[in-house]
Design a protein around this motif. Sequence first.
Motif, short mmCIF file in Angstrom:
data_model
loop_
_atom_site.label_atom_id
_atom_site.label_comp_id
_atom_site.label_asym_id
_atom_site.label_seq_id
_atom_site.Cartn_x
_atom_site.Cartn_y
_atom_site.Cartn_z
N TYR A 240 0.85 -1.21 0.00
CA TYR A 240 0.00 0.00 0.00
C TYR A 240 0.88 1.25 0.00
O TYR A 240 1.97 1.23 0.58
N THR A 241 0.42 2.32 -0.64
CA THR A 241 1.12 3.59 -0.49
C THR A 241 0.51 4.31 0.71
O THR A 241 -0.59 3.96 1.16
N ILE A 242 1.23 5.32 1.21
CA ILE A 242 0.71 6.09 2.35
C ILE A 242 -0.61 6.74 1.99
O ILE A 242 -1.55 6.79 2.79
N GLU A 243 -0.71 7.23 0.74
CA GLU A 243 -1.96 7.86 0.29
C GLU A 243 -3.12 6.86 0.35
O GLU A 243 -4.23 7.19 0.76
N GLN A 244 -2.83 5.63 -0.08
CA GLN A 244 -3.89 4.60 -0.06
C GLN A 244 -4.32 4.28 1.37
O GLN A 244 -5.51 4.11 1.65
N VAL A 245 -3.34 4.20 2.27
CA VAL A 245 -3.68 3.90 3.67
C VAL A 245 -4.52 5.05 4.26
O VAL A 245 -5.51 4.84 4.95
N ASP A 246 -4.10 6.26 3.91
CA ASP A 246 -4.81 7.44 4.39
C ASP A 246 -6.27 7.41 3.94
O ASP A 246 -7.20 7.63 4.72
#
Length: 378
Positions: A240-246
Amino acid sequence: MSTEKSLVQGLVERIGIEGSLLTQKVEGKEKYVINEDIKNHKDAIKLVLDALVDPNHGVIKSMDEISAVGHRVVHGGEKYSDSILIDENVLQSIKDCIVLAPLHNPPNVIGIEACMELMPNTPMVAVFDTAFHQTMPKHAYICPLPYELYEKYGVRKYGFHGTSHKYVSYKLAEVMNKDIKDLKIITCHLGNGCSLAAVKNGKSVDTSMGFTPLAGVMMGTRSGSIDPSVISFLVEQHGYTIEQVDELLNKKSGVLGISGVSSDFRDVLAASEEGNKRATLALEIFYYKVRTQIAAYAGAMGGVDAIVFTAGIGENSSITRKEILKGLEFFGFTINDEKNSIRGEIQEISNEDSKVKVYVIPTNEELMIARDTAKLVK
Ligand code: ADP
Protein backbone atom coordinates in the motif's frame (compact mmCIF):
# COMPACT_ATOMS: atom_id res chain seq x y z
CA MET A 1 -29.35 38.60 17.48
CA SER A 2 -31.73 40.09 20.04
CA THR A 3 -34.15 37.22 19.33
CA GLU A 4 -31.56 34.67 18.14
CA LYS A 5 -34.00 33.80 15.38
CA SER A 6 -32.60 32.35 12.17
CA LEU A 7 -33.85 34.25 9.10
CA VAL A 8 -32.46 31.97 6.44
CA GLN A 9 -30.54 28.73 6.09
CA GLY A 10 -28.57 27.60 3.10
CA LEU A 11 -26.31 24.88 1.87
CA VAL A 12 -23.95 24.44 -1.06
CA GLU A 13 -23.17 20.86 -2.02
CA ARG A 14 -20.89 19.02 -4.45
CA ILE A 15 -18.54 21.96 -5.02
CA GLY A 16 -16.19 21.14 -7.90
CA ILE A 17 -17.99 17.94 -8.83
CA GLU A 18 -20.89 17.13 -11.11
CA GLY A 19 -24.38 18.00 -9.88
CA SER A 20 -23.40 20.95 -7.66
CA LEU A 21 -26.27 22.94 -6.18
CA LEU A 22 -27.29 25.63 -3.74
CA THR A 23 -30.39 25.36 -1.56
CA GLN A 24 -31.78 28.20 0.51
CA LYS A 25 -34.67 28.05 2.94
CA VAL A 26 -36.59 31.05 4.24
CA GLU A 27 -39.47 30.47 6.63
CA GLY A 28 -42.82 30.80 4.85
CA LYS A 29 -41.24 30.69 1.39
CA GLU A 30 -40.66 27.90 -1.06
CA LYS A 31 -37.22 26.29 -1.04
CA TYR A 32 -34.92 28.08 -3.48
CA VAL A 33 -32.65 25.76 -5.45
CA ILE A 34 -29.96 26.69 -7.96
CA ASN A 35 -28.55 23.78 -9.96
CA GLU A 36 -25.42 24.99 -11.68
CA ASP A 37 -21.78 24.23 -12.09
CA ILE A 38 -20.07 25.54 -8.91
CA LYS A 39 -16.35 25.27 -9.60
CA ASN A 40 -14.83 26.29 -6.28
CA HIS A 41 -15.54 27.71 -2.82
CA LYS A 42 -15.13 31.30 -3.99
CA ASP A 43 -17.88 30.87 -6.59
CA ALA A 44 -19.97 29.12 -3.93
CA ILE A 45 -19.70 32.06 -1.52
CA LYS A 46 -20.60 34.49 -4.30
CA LEU A 47 -23.71 32.42 -5.07
CA VAL A 48 -24.66 32.32 -1.37
CA LEU A 49 -24.41 36.11 -1.06
CA ASP A 50 -26.35 36.64 -4.31
CA ALA A 51 -29.11 34.35 -3.03
CA LEU A 52 -29.35 36.36 0.22
CA VAL A 53 -30.12 39.58 -1.70
CA ASP A 54 -32.23 37.95 -4.45
CA PRO A 55 -35.38 40.12 -4.77
CA ASN A 56 -37.71 37.10 -4.83
CA HIS A 57 -35.98 34.52 -2.67
CA GLY A 58 -33.63 36.54 -0.46
CA VAL A 59 -34.02 38.06 3.02
CA ILE A 60 -32.07 41.31 2.77
CA LYS A 61 -31.96 44.19 0.29
CA SER A 62 -28.20 44.64 0.17
CA MET A 63 -25.01 43.35 1.76
CA ASP A 64 -24.82 46.65 3.73
CA GLU A 65 -27.37 45.09 6.09
CA ILE A 66 -24.83 42.45 7.16
CA SER A 67 -22.99 43.71 10.27
CA ALA A 68 -20.50 40.84 10.54
CA VAL A 69 -19.67 37.39 9.26
CA GLY A 70 -18.80 34.42 11.48
CA HIS A 71 -16.65 31.68 9.97
CA ARG A 72 -16.32 28.16 11.29
CA VAL A 73 -12.62 27.31 11.16
CA VAL A 74 -11.66 23.73 11.90
CA HIS A 75 -8.11 24.14 13.17
CA GLY A 76 -6.76 26.96 15.29
CA GLY A 77 -3.73 25.05 16.59
CA GLU A 78 -2.58 25.98 20.09
CA LYS A 79 -2.89 29.69 19.50
CA TYR A 80 -6.64 30.14 19.91
CA SER A 81 -8.68 29.11 22.91
CA ASP A 82 -11.53 31.39 21.90
CA SER A 83 -13.10 33.00 18.86
CA ILE A 84 -11.34 36.04 17.41
CA LEU A 85 -11.83 38.99 15.06
CA ILE A 86 -9.97 38.20 11.83
CA ASP A 87 -7.13 40.48 10.74
CA GLU A 88 -4.10 39.76 8.54
CA ASN A 89 -2.24 38.06 11.43
CA VAL A 90 -5.15 35.81 12.32
CA LEU A 91 -5.63 34.89 8.67
CA GLN A 92 -1.94 33.99 8.48
CA SER A 93 -2.25 31.80 11.60
CA ILE A 94 -5.18 29.96 10.01
CA LYS A 95 -3.03 29.42 6.93
CA ASP A 96 -0.18 28.19 9.16
CA CYS A 97 -2.55 25.51 10.49
CA ILE A 98 -3.17 24.09 6.99
CA VAL A 99 -0.47 21.49 7.63
CA LEU A 100 -2.51 20.26 10.61
CA ALA A 101 -5.86 20.21 8.76
CA PRO A 102 -5.13 19.93 5.04
CA LEU A 103 -8.71 19.02 4.10
CA HIS A 104 -10.49 21.66 6.16
CA ASN A 105 -8.47 24.83 6.64
CA PRO A 106 -7.89 25.61 2.92
CA PRO A 107 -11.62 25.95 2.13
CA ASN A 108 -12.04 27.91 5.39
CA VAL A 109 -9.38 30.37 4.15
CA ILE A 110 -11.04 30.59 0.72
CA GLY A 111 -14.38 31.35 2.41
CA ILE A 112 -12.85 34.10 4.54
CA GLU A 113 -10.93 35.67 1.65
CA ALA A 114 -13.95 35.53 -0.66
CA CYS A 115 -16.09 37.32 1.94
CA MET A 116 -13.35 39.91 2.60
CA GLU A 117 -13.16 40.63 -1.11
CA LEU A 118 -16.92 40.91 -1.54
CA MET A 119 -17.49 42.80 1.74
CA PRO A 120 -14.23 44.67 2.41
CA ASN A 121 -15.61 46.79 5.26
CA THR A 122 -17.50 44.09 7.16
CA PRO A 123 -15.81 42.54 10.22
CA MET A 124 -15.12 38.79 10.07
CA VAL A 125 -14.83 36.47 13.06
CA ALA A 126 -13.21 33.01 13.23
CA VAL A 127 -14.77 30.38 15.51
CA PHE A 128 -12.46 27.39 15.93
CA ASP A 129 -13.46 23.73 16.32
CA THR A 130 -10.36 23.20 18.42
CA ALA A 131 -10.82 26.17 20.79
CA PHE A 132 -13.08 24.60 23.45
CA HIS A 133 -10.61 21.73 23.97
CA GLN A 134 -7.65 24.04 24.70
CA THR A 135 -8.47 23.63 28.41
CA MET A 136 -7.41 19.96 28.36
CA PRO A 137 -4.62 19.19 30.84
CA LYS A 138 -1.25 18.15 29.46
CA HIS A 139 -1.69 14.53 30.55
CA ALA A 140 -4.75 14.36 28.26
CA TYR A 141 -3.28 16.03 25.19
CA ILE A 142 0.39 15.02 25.03
CA CYS A 143 0.90 11.87 22.92
CA PRO A 144 3.19 9.21 24.41
CA LEU A 145 5.79 9.85 21.69
CA PRO A 146 9.21 11.53 22.00
CA TYR A 147 8.44 14.94 23.50
CA GLU A 148 10.38 16.70 20.72
CA LEU A 149 7.63 15.80 18.24
CA TYR A 150 5.30 18.02 20.24
CA GLU A 151 7.82 20.82 20.59
CA LYS A 152 9.06 20.75 17.01
CA TYR A 153 6.00 19.80 15.00
CA GLY A 154 3.02 20.37 17.28
CA VAL A 155 2.11 16.68 17.41
CA ARG A 156 -0.52 16.45 20.19
CA LYS A 157 -4.22 15.89 20.71
CA TYR A 158 -6.22 18.98 19.63
CA GLY A 159 -9.79 17.68 19.56
CA PHE A 160 -12.60 18.81 17.27
CA HIS A 161 -16.37 19.49 17.27
CA GLY A 162 -15.56 21.91 20.11
CA THR A 163 -18.33 24.36 19.23
CA SER A 164 -20.87 21.55 19.43
CA HIS A 165 -19.54 20.06 22.70
CA LYS A 166 -19.57 23.52 24.25
CA TYR A 167 -23.08 24.32 23.04
CA VAL A 168 -24.70 21.09 24.28
CA SER A 169 -22.90 21.05 27.63
CA TYR A 170 -23.87 24.65 28.42
CA LYS A 171 -27.41 24.07 27.13
CA LEU A 172 -27.67 21.01 29.37
CA ALA A 173 -26.72 23.00 32.47
CA GLU A 174 -29.38 25.54 31.52
CA VAL A 175 -32.03 22.84 31.00
CA MET A 176 -31.08 21.12 34.27
CA ASN A 177 -31.18 24.50 35.99
CA LYS A 178 -27.70 23.92 37.43
CA ASP A 179 -24.46 25.85 37.41
CA ILE A 180 -22.19 24.19 34.85
CA LYS A 181 -19.34 24.66 37.34
CA ASP A 182 -20.98 21.95 39.48
CA LEU A 183 -21.39 19.36 36.71
CA LYS A 184 -19.43 16.48 35.21
CA ILE A 185 -20.82 15.92 31.72
CA ILE A 186 -20.03 13.49 28.92
CA THR A 187 -21.11 14.82 25.52
CA CYS A 188 -21.51 12.38 22.61
CA HIS A 189 -21.51 14.09 19.20
CA LEU A 190 -22.49 11.26 16.87
CA GLY A 191 -22.86 12.26 13.21
CA ASN A 192 -20.83 11.35 10.15
CA GLY A 193 -17.89 12.33 12.30
CA CYS A 194 -18.17 11.19 15.92
CA SER A 195 -16.47 12.45 19.04
CA LEU A 196 -17.04 12.45 22.78
CA ALA A 197 -15.90 15.02 25.32
CA ALA A 198 -15.48 14.98 29.08
CA VAL A 199 -16.66 18.38 30.31
CA LYS A 200 -15.84 19.03 33.96
CA ASN A 201 -16.99 22.27 35.61
CA GLY A 202 -17.66 23.78 32.17
CA LYS A 203 -14.24 22.92 30.73
CA SER A 204 -13.25 20.23 28.24
CA VAL A 205 -10.81 17.96 30.09
CA ASP A 206 -10.58 15.29 27.40
CA THR A 207 -12.01 14.45 24.00
CA SER A 208 -11.80 11.44 21.71
CA MET A 209 -10.59 12.98 18.44
CA GLY A 210 -6.90 13.70 18.44
CA PHE A 211 -4.17 15.21 16.30
CA THR A 212 -6.71 14.91 13.47
CA PRO A 213 -10.43 14.06 13.32
CA LEU A 214 -9.49 10.45 12.47
CA ALA A 215 -8.83 9.38 16.06
CA GLY A 216 -11.24 8.19 18.74
CA VAL A 217 -14.38 6.14 18.27
CA MET A 218 -15.37 4.44 15.02
CA MET A 219 -17.27 6.68 12.57
CA GLY A 220 -19.22 6.48 9.30
CA THR A 221 -16.15 6.04 7.09
CA ARG A 222 -13.29 6.66 9.57
CA SER A 223 -11.64 3.91 11.59
CA GLY A 224 -11.16 5.88 14.80
CA SER A 225 -8.15 4.81 16.90
CA ILE A 226 -6.43 1.58 15.87
CA ASP A 227 -3.00 0.08 16.45
CA PRO A 228 -0.75 2.33 14.28
CA SER A 229 1.36 -0.72 13.29
CA VAL A 230 -1.42 -1.70 10.90
CA ILE A 231 -0.14 1.15 8.69
CA SER A 232 3.46 -0.06 8.38
CA PHE A 233 2.17 -3.65 8.00
CA LEU A 234 0.01 -2.68 5.02
CA VAL A 235 2.80 -0.57 3.48
CA GLU A 236 5.63 -3.03 3.98
CA GLN A 237 3.88 -6.36 3.54
CA HIS A 238 1.12 -5.53 1.08
CA GLY A 239 2.46 -2.69 -1.04
CA TYR A 240 0.00 0.00 0.00
CA THR A 241 1.12 3.59 -0.49
CA ILE A 242 0.71 6.09 2.35
CA GLU A 243 -1.96 7.86 0.29
CA GLN A 244 -3.89 4.60 -0.06
CA VAL A 245 -3.68 3.90 3.67
CA ASP A 246 -4.81 7.44 4.39
CA GLU A 247 -7.80 7.02 2.11
CA LEU A 248 -8.53 3.59 3.59
CA LEU A 249 -8.57 4.91 7.17
CA ASN A 250 -10.50 8.10 6.41
CA LYS A 251 -12.95 7.08 3.70
CA LYS A 252 -13.32 3.29 3.54
CA SER A 253 -13.29 2.18 7.17
CA GLY A 254 -15.65 2.54 10.11
CA VAL A 255 -19.29 1.57 9.73
CA LEU A 256 -18.91 1.47 5.93
CA GLY A 257 -15.80 -0.71 6.04
CA ILE A 258 -17.24 -3.30 8.41
CA SER A 259 -20.78 -3.46 7.02
CA GLY A 260 -19.91 -3.14 3.33
CA VAL A 261 -23.34 -1.50 3.07
CA SER A 262 -23.06 2.24 3.65
CA SER A 263 -21.60 4.93 5.87
CA ASP A 264 -25.12 6.19 6.52
CA PHE A 265 -26.44 4.85 9.81
CA ARG A 266 -29.99 4.61 8.52
CA ASP A 267 -28.92 2.21 5.76
CA VAL A 268 -26.88 0.09 8.15
CA LEU A 269 -29.69 -0.10 10.73
CA ALA A 270 -32.09 -1.19 7.96
CA ALA A 271 -29.66 -3.79 6.61
CA SER A 272 -29.13 -5.18 10.10
CA GLU A 273 -32.88 -5.51 10.59
CA GLU A 274 -33.06 -7.46 7.36
CA GLY A 275 -30.52 -9.91 8.75
CA ASN A 276 -27.25 -8.61 7.27
CA LYS A 277 -24.68 -9.97 9.76
CA ARG A 278 -21.88 -7.57 8.89
CA ALA A 279 -24.23 -4.64 9.29
CA THR A 280 -25.11 -5.97 12.74
CA LEU A 281 -21.41 -6.41 13.54
CA ALA A 282 -20.67 -2.82 12.43
CA LEU A 283 -23.36 -1.54 14.78
CA GLU A 284 -22.14 -3.69 17.67
CA ILE A 285 -18.58 -2.40 17.26
CA PHE A 286 -19.87 1.19 17.09
CA TYR A 287 -21.94 0.79 20.28
CA TYR A 288 -18.99 -0.86 22.03
CA LYS A 289 -16.52 1.87 21.08
CA VAL A 290 -18.80 4.67 22.26
CA ARG A 291 -19.80 2.76 25.43
CA THR A 292 -16.19 2.15 26.51
CA GLN A 293 -15.29 5.78 25.76
CA ILE A 294 -18.13 6.93 28.02
CA ALA A 295 -16.82 4.67 30.78
CA ALA A 296 -13.30 6.06 30.30
CA TYR A 297 -14.51 9.65 30.66
CA ALA A 298 -16.47 8.86 33.80
CA GLY A 299 -13.11 7.63 35.10
CA ALA A 300 -11.31 10.74 33.83
CA MET A 301 -13.66 13.03 35.76
CA GLY A 302 -14.09 10.86 38.88
CA GLY A 303 -17.77 10.40 38.10
CA VAL A 304 -20.49 11.63 35.80
CA ASP A 305 -23.65 13.65 36.44
CA ALA A 306 -25.09 13.66 32.94
CA ILE A 307 -24.62 12.19 29.46
CA VAL A 308 -25.74 14.08 26.35
CA PHE A 309 -26.42 12.74 22.87
CA THR A 310 -26.31 15.07 19.87
CA ALA A 311 -25.80 15.30 16.04
CA GLY A 312 -27.48 13.19 13.33
CA ILE A 313 -27.29 9.78 15.01
CA GLY A 314 -27.35 11.00 18.62
CA GLU A 315 -30.42 13.18 18.07
CA ASN A 316 -32.41 10.78 15.92
CA SER A 317 -31.65 7.16 16.73
CA SER A 318 -33.28 5.89 19.92
CA ILE A 319 -32.04 2.33 19.36
CA THR A 320 -28.44 3.58 19.11
CA ARG A 321 -28.73 5.56 22.37
CA LYS A 322 -30.20 2.55 24.12
CA GLU A 323 -27.63 0.06 22.82
CA ILE A 324 -24.68 2.35 23.66
CA LEU A 325 -25.81 2.70 27.26
CA LYS A 326 -26.46 -1.03 27.77
CA GLY A 327 -24.21 -2.30 30.53
CA LEU A 328 -23.42 1.16 31.90
CA GLU A 329 -26.41 1.18 34.26
CA PHE A 330 -24.04 0.56 37.18
CA PHE A 331 -23.12 4.25 36.92
CA GLY A 332 -26.59 4.90 38.27
CA PHE A 333 -29.12 5.58 35.54
CA THR A 334 -32.16 4.00 33.98
CA ILE A 335 -33.41 4.86 30.49
CA ASN A 336 -37.09 5.55 29.97
CA ASP A 337 -38.09 3.86 26.68
CA GLU A 338 -41.02 6.14 26.06
CA LYS A 339 -38.99 9.31 26.55
CA ASN A 340 -36.17 7.82 24.50
CA SER A 341 -38.46 7.42 21.50
CA ILE A 342 -38.20 11.16 20.67
CA ARG A 343 -36.20 12.60 17.77
CA GLY A 344 -34.44 15.90 17.38
CA GLU A 345 -35.69 17.76 20.43
CA ILE A 346 -34.41 18.58 23.89
CA GLN A 347 -35.49 15.74 26.13
CA GLU A 348 -34.35 13.95 29.27
CA ILE A 349 -34.44 10.26 28.40
CA SER A 350 -33.50 8.86 31.81
CA ASN A 351 -36.07 8.28 34.51
CA GLU A 352 -36.75 11.09 36.95
CA ASP A 353 -35.09 9.31 39.88
CA SER A 354 -32.03 8.45 37.80
CA LYS A 355 -28.80 9.44 39.58
CA VAL A 356 -27.03 10.14 36.29
CA LYS A 357 -29.18 12.13 33.87
CA VAL A 358 -29.26 11.27 30.18
CA TYR A 359 -30.37 13.89 27.65
CA VAL A 360 -30.84 14.42 23.95
CA ILE A 361 -29.88 17.99 22.98
CA PRO A 362 -29.86 19.02 19.31
CA THR A 363 -26.63 20.84 18.59
CA ASN A 364 -26.59 24.34 17.14
CA GLU A 365 -23.12 25.27 15.96
CA GLU A 366 -24.45 28.12 13.79
CA LEU A 367 -25.99 29.83 16.82
CA MET A 368 -22.71 29.53 18.76
CA ILE A 369 -20.84 31.09 15.82
CA ALA A 370 -23.42 33.88 15.56
CA ARG A 371 -23.22 34.58 19.33
CA ASP A 372 -19.42 34.77 19.37
CA THR A 373 -19.46 36.95 16.27
CA ALA A 374 -22.00 39.37 17.73
CA LYS A 375 -20.05 39.54 20.99
CA LEU A 376 -16.74 40.30 19.27
CA VAL A 377 -17.99 43.02 16.92
CA LYS A 378 -20.05 44.86 19.51
P1 ADP B 1 -22.28 15.61 9.96
O1 ADP B 1 -21.24 15.02 10.87
O2 ADP B 1 -21.92 15.49 8.51
O3 ADP B 1 -22.78 16.96 10.38
P2 ADP B 1 -24.89 14.65 10.85
O4 ADP B 1 -24.75 15.19 12.22
O5 ADP B 1 -25.92 15.22 9.95
O6 ADP B 1 -23.51 14.59 10.09
O7 ADP B 1 -25.17 13.06 10.99
C1 ADP B 1 -25.30 12.23 9.90
C2 ADP B 1 -25.58 10.82 10.41
O8 ADP B 1 -26.81 10.81 11.14
C3 ADP B 1 -25.75 9.78 9.28
O9 ADP B 1 -25.04 8.59 9.58
C4 ADP B 1 -27.23 9.53 9.31
O10 ADP B 1 -27.53 8.22 8.88
C5 ADP B 1 -27.55 9.68 10.76
N1 ADP B 1 -28.99 9.84 10.97
C6 ADP B 1 -29.79 10.86 10.59
N2 ADP B 1 -31.09 10.59 10.91
C7 ADP B 1 -31.09 9.35 11.47
C8 ADP B 1 -32.10 8.49 12.02
N3 ADP B 1 -33.36 8.84 12.02
N4 ADP B 1 -31.72 7.30 12.53
C9 ADP B 1 -30.42 6.93 12.51
N5 ADP B 1 -29.44 7.68 12.04
C10 ADP B 1 -29.75 8.88 11.52
